[in-house]
Enzyme design. Structure first.
Site, PDB file in Angstrom:
ATOM      1  N   GLU A   1      12.786   2.546  13.737  1.00 23.96           N
ATOM      2  CA  GLU A   1      11.926   3.625  13.234  1.00 23.96           C
ATOM      3  C   GLU A   1      10.718   3.764  14.149  1.00 23.96           C
ATOM      4  O   GLU A   1      10.676   3.163  15.223  1.00 23.96           O
ATOM      5  CB  GLU A   1      11.513   3.352  11.783  1.00 23.96           C
ATOM      6  CG  GLU A   1      10.833   2.022  11.568  1.00 23.96           C
ATOM      7  CD  GLU A   1      10.477   1.750  10.105  1.00 23.96           C
ATOM      8  OE1 GLU A   1      10.485   2.669   9.282  1.00 23.96           O
ATOM      9  OE2 GLU A   1      10.172   0.581   9.806  1.00 23.96           O
TER      10      GLU A   1
ATOM     11  N   TYR B   1       0.824  -1.199   0.000  1.00 18.16           N
ATOM     12  CA  TYR B   1       0.000   0.000   0.000  1.00 18.16           C
ATOM     13  C   TYR B   1       0.862   1.255   0.000  1.00 18.16           C
ATOM     14  O   TYR B   1       2.087   1.178   0.185  1.00 18.16           O
ATOM     15  CB  TYR B   1      -0.936   0.004   1.215  1.00 18.16           C
ATOM     16  CG  TYR B   1      -0.252   0.313   2.528  1.00 18.16           C
ATOM     17  CD1 TYR B   1       0.555  -0.622   3.153  1.00 18.16           C
ATOM     18  CD2 TYR B   1      -0.392   1.566   3.136  1.00 18.16           C
ATOM     19  CE1 TYR B   1       1.197  -0.334   4.358  1.00 18.16           C
ATOM     20  CE2 TYR B   1       0.244   1.858   4.340  1.00 18.16           C
ATOM     21  CZ  TYR B   1       1.036   0.903   4.945  1.00 18.16           C
ATOM     22  OH  TYR B   1       1.674   1.204   6.113  1.00 18.16           O
TER      23      TYR B   1
ATOM     24  N   LYS C   1       6.460  -2.062   1.999  1.00 25.17           N
ATOM     25  CA  LYS C   1       5.293  -1.387   2.593  1.00 25.17           C
ATOM     26  C   LYS C   1       4.100  -2.335   2.470  1.00 25.17           C
ATOM     27  O   LYS C   1       3.216  -2.189   1.619  1.00 25.17           O
ATOM     28  CB  LYS C   1       5.029  -0.027   1.917  1.00 25.17           C
ATOM     29  CG  LYS C   1       4.168   0.879   2.811  1.00 25.17           C
ATOM     30  CD  LYS C   1       4.280   2.322   2.423  1.00 25.17           C
ATOM     31  CE  LYS C   1       3.268   3.206   3.120  1.00 25.17           C
ATOM     32  NZ  LYS C   1       3.483   3.413   4.547  1.00 25.17           N
TER      33      LYS C   1
END
Ligand code: PLP
Length: 280
Positions: free
Chosen positions: A181, A32, A148
């Site tokens: 992250e 996505y 992703k």
């Protein structure tokens, strides 16, 4: 009523559905993108389309739409929904498969969905002026965070931990106690006027906002290093901020109980936010 694009058709979201055998639903077998719409523009569109193509390649998923066609559909969705500010969401899964087999089957027709969500991104401005709180959380995700992927349970659990702790984001640390992250952002620290962020690897998503900020840092002759840093360095940084499509550059002023930059957004983080927004 919001209109979406689904497999070649434009329909109201409420009348759109995918089959229960969709591999995205069954296995999280899909990818996505989220693209911000700000100042009436699709922000960093080319970077997002490039990353989408790369994610598709990494999971060996072929579609019969070009980057240009995806761009045109996204622009059409923005126009039909009269959206000035918010996000475009693009999701591509491998398609429907009634036999539920983990292996990639041949000749499935991917399910391609594109829709928009109205969001007041200007609200972020107030948040940025005060800075946000973050929570530390172990990076329990799989080892291919560079894709992703719609398989987001690890990120979802980390985000929910942040919510429970009244934080804006969870900052993830790996087995070696290094920061990877955020649950949906890239994390940066500033120490002695040098910006640091995790190097590109399988352990992080290469953020489009991260890429754009690196360009800004280069053109402004600001020092930065793509280098791993520990939880300890994070907590003793001069400034900490996160970057993402919807947050742009967001100062982090508290991590768990520890104040960063005396609990106020740092001057470099705020200056970079300004530069990023004017680059849009
Ligand atoms: N890392 C993760 C895990 C994310 O989910 C995101 C965005 O959703 C980012 C980083 C930042 O990427 P971008 O700047 O492209 O939004």
């Amino acid at each position: 009523m919001t209109t979406c694009y689904i497999n070649g058709k434009y329909k109201p979201i409420s009348k759109s559905s995918v089959n229960i055998t969709d591999r995205g639903l069954q296995f999280g077998d899909g990818v996505y993108e989220v693209i911000a719409i700000y100042k009436d523009k699709l922000v960093d569109l080319n970077l997002h389309l490039k990353r989408l193509k790369l994610s598709l390649k990494k999971i060996d998923l072929k579609i019969n739409l070009s980057e240009k066609q995806i761009e045109n559909i996204s622009l059409k969705i923005k126009k039909i929904n009269n959206l000035k500010m918010g996000i475009i969401y693009i999701q591509i899964t491998r398609g429907n498969q009634s036999t539920r087999d983990h292996k990639y089957p041949k000749d499935l027709k991917p399910n391609i969905i594109i829709y928009s969500i109205n969001k007041n991104l200007d609200k972020m401005e107030l948040l940025a002026s005060k800075g946000v709180k973050a929570s530390l959380y172990p990076d329990i995700r799989w080892l291919r965070s560079d894709i992703k992927s719609t398989s987001l349970l690890g990120n979802v659990m980390a985000a929910n931990f942040a919510k429970k702790n009244k934080s804006h984001e969870s900052i993830l640390f790996d087995y070696d106690d290094n920061i990877t992250e955020g649950n949906s952002s890239s994390i940066w620290i500033i120490k002695n006027n040098i910006c640091y962020t995790h190097p590109v690897s399988y352990r992080i998503l290469k953020g489009c906002t991260r890429d754009k900020l690196i360009k800004i840092l280069r053109t402004n002759n600001l020092q930065f290093k793509e280098k791993t840093f520990s939880t300890k360095s994070l907590l003793s940084a001069d400034e900490v901020f996160m970057t993402s499509a919807t947050n742009f550059i967001m100062p982090i002023v508290k991590i768990d109980k520890k104040k960063i930059s005396k609990g106020k957004p740092g001057p470099i983080s705020l200056a970079l936010r300004k530069k990023y927004i004017s680059a849009i």
